[in-house]
Design an enzyme around this catalytic site. Structure first.
Site, PDB file in Angstrom:
ATOM      1  N   LYS A 159       0.900  -1.344  -0.002  1.00 22.25           N
ATOM      2  CA  LYS A 159       0.031  -0.098  -0.144  1.00 22.25           C
ATOM      3  C   LYS A 159       0.839   1.177   0.008  1.00 22.25           C
ATOM      4  O   LYS A 159       0.258   2.326  -0.575  1.00 22.25           O
ATOM      5  CB  LYS A 159      -0.851  -0.098   1.100  1.00 22.25           C
ATOM      6  CG  LYS A 159      -1.937  -1.214   1.175  1.00 22.25           C
ATOM      7  CD  LYS A 159      -2.698  -1.680   0.184  1.00 22.25           C
ATOM      8  CE  LYS A 159      -3.244  -3.076   0.040  1.00 22.25           C
ATOM      9  NZ  LYS A 159      -3.853  -3.366  -1.141  1.00 22.25           N
ATOM     10  N   LYS A 216      -0.785   2.927   8.801  1.00 19.92           N
ATOM     11  CA  LYS A 216      -1.167   1.744   8.205  1.00 19.92           C
ATOM     12  C   LYS A 216      -0.182   0.838   7.797  1.00 19.92           C
ATOM     13  O   LYS A 216       1.077   1.216   7.614  1.00 19.92           O
ATOM     14  CB  LYS A 216      -1.870   2.343   6.891  1.00 19.92           C
ATOM     15  CG  LYS A 216      -3.091   3.261   7.275  1.00 19.92           C
ATOM     16  CD  LYS A 216      -3.771   3.538   5.885  1.00 19.92           C
ATOM     17  CE  LYS A 216      -4.921   4.336   5.782  1.00 19.92           C
ATOM     18  NZ  LYS A 216      -5.577   4.602   4.787  1.00 19.92           N
ATOM     19  N   GLY A 240      -8.557  -2.278   5.929  1.00 20.67           N
ATOM     20  CA  GLY A 240      -8.874  -1.996   7.235  1.00 20.67           C
ATOM     21  C   GLY A 240      -7.981  -2.768   8.249  1.00 20.67           C
ATOM     22  O   GLY A 240      -7.839  -2.106   9.575  1.00 20.67           O
ATOM     23  N   HIS A 288     -16.757   6.154   1.544  1.00 20.67           N
ATOM     24  CA  HIS A 288     -16.094   5.358   0.996  1.00 20.67           C
ATOM     25  C   HIS A 288     -16.670   5.076  -0.265  1.00 20.67           C
ATOM     26  O   HIS A 288     -17.602   4.554  -0.703  1.00 20.67           O
ATOM     27  CB  HIS A 288     -15.818   4.209   1.918  1.00 20.67           C
ATOM     28  CG  HIS A 288     -14.993   3.220   1.200  1.00 20.67           C
ATOM     29  ND1 HIS A 288     -15.052   1.801   1.351  1.00 20.67           N
ATOM     30  CD2 HIS A 288     -13.764   3.397   0.837  1.00 20.67           C
ATOM     31  CE1 HIS A 288     -14.146   1.221   0.884  1.00 20.67           C
ATOM     32  NE2 HIS A 288     -13.189   1.926   0.128  1.00 20.67           N
ATOM     33  N   GLU A 316      -9.997   2.464  -4.468  1.00 22.56           N
ATOM     34  CA  GLU A 316     -10.592   3.012  -3.239  1.00 22.56           C
ATOM     35  C   GLU A 316     -10.163   4.565  -2.997  1.00 22.56           C
ATOM     36  O   GLU A 316      -9.040   4.824  -2.939  1.00 22.56           O
ATOM     37  CB  GLU A 316     -10.370   2.255  -2.065  1.00 22.56           C
ATOM     38  CG  GLU A 316     -10.785   0.561  -2.241  1.00 22.56           C
ATOM     39  CD  GLU A 316     -10.560   0.198  -0.741  1.00 22.56           C
ATOM     40  OE1 GLU A 316     -10.560   0.752   0.310  1.00 22.56           O
ATOM     41  OE2 GLU A 316     -10.607  -1.027  -0.756  1.00 22.56           O
ATOM     42  N   ASN A 376      -7.479  -2.691  -5.183  1.00 24.50           N
ATOM     43  CA  ASN A 376      -7.943  -3.964  -5.114  1.00 24.50           C
ATOM     44  C   ASN A 376      -7.884  -4.588  -6.443  1.00 24.50           C
ATOM     45  O   ASN A 376      -8.626  -4.230  -7.337  1.00 24.50           O
ATOM     46  CB  ASN A 376      -9.375  -4.168  -4.455  1.00 24.50           C
ATOM     47  CG  ASN A 376      -9.442  -3.552  -3.237  1.00 24.50           C
ATOM     48  OD1 ASN A 376      -8.662  -3.585  -2.304  1.00 24.50           O
ATOM     49  ND2 ASN A 376     -10.529  -2.945  -2.947  1.00 24.50           N
ATOM     50  N   ARG A 400      -8.836  -7.398  -7.914  1.00 24.45           N
ATOM     51  CA  ARG A 400      -9.724  -8.591  -8.031  1.00 24.45           C
ATOM     52  C   ARG A 400     -11.158  -8.107  -8.303  1.00 24.45           C
ATOM     53  O   ARG A 400     -11.387  -7.003  -8.311  1.00 24.45           O
ATOM     54  CB  ARG A 400      -9.799  -9.176  -6.610  1.00 24.45           C
ATOM     55  CG  ARG A 400     -10.103  -8.454  -5.605  1.00 24.45           C
ATOM     56  CD  ARG A 400     -10.529  -8.892  -4.272  1.00 24.45           C
ATOM     57  NE  ARG A 400     -11.196  -8.126  -3.367  1.00 24.45           N
ATOM     58  CZ  ARG A 400     -10.683  -7.409  -2.420  1.00 24.45           C
ATOM     59  NH1 ARG A 400      -9.220  -7.354  -2.261  1.00 24.45           N
ATOM     60  NH2 ARG A 400     -11.194  -6.550  -1.677  1.00 24.45           N
TER      61      ARG A 400
HETATM   62  C1  MV4 Z   1      -8.690   5.791   6.188  1.00 27.03           C
HETATM   63  C2  MV4 Z   1      -9.697   6.468   7.039  1.00 27.03           C
HETATM   64  C3  MV4 Z   1      -9.222   7.944   7.215  1.00 27.03           C
HETATM   65  N1  MV4 Z   1      -8.280   8.495   6.767  1.00 27.03           N
HETATM   66  N2  MV4 Z   1      -7.508   6.510   5.933  1.00 27.03           N
HETATM   67  C4  MV4 Z   1     -10.373   1.500   6.302  1.00 27.03           C
HETATM   68  C5  MV4 Z   1     -10.095   0.520   5.407  1.00 27.03           C
HETATM   69  C6  MV4 Z   1      -9.100   0.784   4.401  1.00 27.03           C
HETATM   70  N3  MV4 Z   1      -9.106   0.530   3.028  1.00 27.03           N
HETATM   71  C7  MV4 Z   1      -8.895   2.237   4.719  1.00 27.03           C
HETATM   72  N4  MV4 Z   1      -9.754   2.647   5.727  1.00 27.03           N
HETATM   73  C8  MV4 Z   1      -9.449   3.866   6.297  1.00 27.03           C
HETATM   74  N5  MV4 Z   1      -8.439   4.556   5.915  1.00 27.03           N
HETATM   75  C9  MV4 Z   1      -7.367   7.844   6.182  1.00 27.03           C
HETATM   76  N6  MV4 Z   1      -6.195   8.542   6.003  1.00 27.03           N
HETATM   77  C10 MV4 Z   1     -10.664   5.806   7.347  1.00 27.03           C
HETATM   78  C11 MV4 Z   1     -10.630   4.373   7.021  1.00 27.03           C
HETATM   79  C12 MV4 Z   1     -11.792   3.884   7.404  1.00 27.03           C
HETATM   80  C13 MV4 Z   1     -12.748   3.380   6.303  1.00 27.03           C
HETATM   81  C14 MV4 Z   1     -12.426   3.142   5.206  1.00 27.03           C
HETATM   82  C15 MV4 Z   1     -13.586   2.999   4.265  1.00 27.03           C
HETATM   83  C16 MV4 Z   1     -14.612   2.307   4.726  1.00 27.03           C
HETATM   84  C17 MV4 Z   1     -14.882   2.269   6.119  1.00 27.03           C
HETATM   85  C18 MV4 Z   1     -13.915   2.781   7.139  1.00 27.03           C
HETATM   86  C19 MV4 Z   1     -14.204   2.431   8.382  1.00 27.03           C
HETATM   87  C20 MV4 Z   1     -13.321   2.979   9.165  1.00 27.03           C
HETATM   88  C21 MV4 Z   1     -11.953   3.672   8.722  1.00 27.03           C
END
Ligand code: MV4
Length: 446
Positions: free
Chosen positions: A116, A157, A164, A207, A272, A287, A289
């Protein structure tokens, strides 16, 4: 086109791939664990091969057994579905070494985007907006300096994470050192790679993800999906298109195409993004896939994404041109999980005694279960997806309510997410499109 495809997956996606193969005139081999011997994809396949006991490690993740099954059955392609080996570059490579086509991206695509921190770097190179943040962190001091420049809260991360897993939000400098050390340790334990990076934490975003198809030369987008309705990173309801101003949607999809073109992306992929309250969008990960929620895109565009994956892998190239891809109306998908929403979504296994799926205009069901089916406990709890199309969001919501009112999935002790979805569809915030990643926590906890 291929003569015979091996489907290296289970459940609804195995059936979804089988259906695409049938329509393309490709014979099907379904591999399965002992626990899935009487699943619908196994019963419907031209050939079925047992590849091991119930445990995923010994069956759906067992590369030697899957490749042996492909060789013995004479399959000329493997479709990995989602999860399991779908994003395993080494599996894709080994498949190719045996003269079998992996229906998916190139191993190089998978490696670049699987990391990532690297995906962020690629996005930056391609001129795609990313969340303010760092490359892979070298030290705690570097993290402290970056966070004080960006401002708190920040999120740590794992480079090898995604979806997540292995994330940690930090609200002040006092907590950062410990958080960095813990996040590195967790990443090492979970992914065998301690590398982490830091981003500004975007609060209450939407999202939104963009569907693309590429053939290594050209990339097209098939618009976007809103996947904000999730609980602990498990999506529950997805819709297409998103509820965003036209300029934001246009910006998102062109950013997605720019990134995917930059790396010569092949096959179906999803980029995403987080979208903040001001409509600023930031790429977070890609992703490589087909995804669970792909049908909402199929419903608004009329494109069979899995069939397109087959055609691209077979060397037919991308036949779609951007001008001919039009989005019509609105689609919603709900995931029917064997879980008890009243008990913290605890998995609820059992036998399905009564099953009645909805039908009628604009309703699609993707499910591998049938009356008398025993839900195995070893896998995820998804038992089916109800997808509806409507001329607009209002109609799609009304149609989904009608469809769920017809739905019966019942058995001794069996609970599903159907009642939960009915409440979401009646929620005033949902109805006016006020959906952010904290929707369930904030609006659905009684
Ligand atoms: C984040 C975020 C807030 N700020 N990155 C969660 C899944 C992963 N793909 C990335 N995620 C997040 N990244 C920053 N810089 C909040 C999330 C996140 C989230 C993202 C998408 C869908 C649901 C979520 C639930 C909690 C946090």
């Amino acid at each position: 086109m291929f003569k015979k495809v091996l489907i290296a997956n289970r459940g609804e996606i195995a059936l979804r791939i089988l259906r695409a193969a049938r329509e393309l005139g490709v014979r099907t081999v379904v591999v399965h664990s002992k626990a899935d011997a009487d699943s619908l994809p196994v019963l419907l396949a031209d050939e079925a091969i047992c590849i091991g006991p119930a445990s995923p490690q010994q069956s759906y993740l067992n590369i030697p057994n899957i490749l042996s099954a492909a060789i013995i059955s004479g399959a000329d392609a493997i479709h990995p579905g989602y999860g399991f080996l779908a994003e395993n570059a080494q599996f894709a490579e080994m498949t190719a070494e045996h003269g079998i086509t992996f229906i998916g991206p190139t191993p190089e695509n998978m490696r670049m985007l699987g990391d990532k921190a690297t995906a962020r770097r690629i996005a930056r190179e391609a001129g795609v907006p990313i969340v303010p943040g760092t490359d892979a962190l070298g030290s705690v001091e570097e993290a402290l300096a970056a966070a004080s420049e960006i401002g708190y809260p920040v999120i740590l991360k794992a480079s090898a994470g995604g979806g997540g897993r292995g994330m940690r939000v930090v609200h002040n400098p006092e907590d950062l050192e410990n958080a960095v050390l813990q996040a590195q340790e967790e990443a090492r334990a979970a992914f065998g790679n301690p590398e982490i990076y830091l981003e500004k934490y975007v609060e209450e975003p939407k999202h939104v993800e963009v569907q693309v198809l590429g053939d290594g030369e050209r990339v097209v987008h098939l618009w976007e999906r809103d996947c904000s309705i999730q609980r602990r990173h498990q999506k529950l309801l997805e819709e297409a298109p998103s509820i965003l101003p036209g300029e934001v949607r246009e910006g998102l999809v062109s950013a997605a195409v720019k990134l995917a073109e930059h790396i010569g992306y092949t096959s179906a992929g999803t980029l995403e993004f987080l979208v903040d309250r001001e409509g600023h969008y930031y790429f977070i990960e890609m992703n490589t896939r087909i995804q669970v929620e792909h049908p909402v895109t199929e419903m608004i565009t009329g494109v069979d994404l899995v069939a397109e994956q087959f055609r691209i892998a077979a060397g037919e190239g991308l036949r779609l041109h951007q001008e001919e891809i039009e989005a019509h109306g609105h689609a919603i998908e709900v995931r029917i999980n064997a879980e008890d929403p009243e008990r913290n979504f605890r998995p609820s296994i059992g036998k399905i005694e009564t099953l009645l799926w909805p039908g009628g205009n604009g309703v699609r069901i993707d499910s591998h279960v049938y009356t008398g089916y025993q839900i195995p406990s070893q896998y995820d709890s998804l038992i089916g997806k109800v997808i509806v199309w409507g001329a607009d969001r209002e109609e799609a919501i009304r149609r989904m309510k009608r469809a769920l009112a017809e739905t019966v999935v019942d058995g001794p002790g069996l609970k599903t997410t159907v009642p939960f979805h009915k409440k979401v569809l009646d929620n005033a915030f949902f109805r006016r499109g006020a959906i952010y990643t904290n929707f369930i926590a904030r609006r659905m906890s009684e």
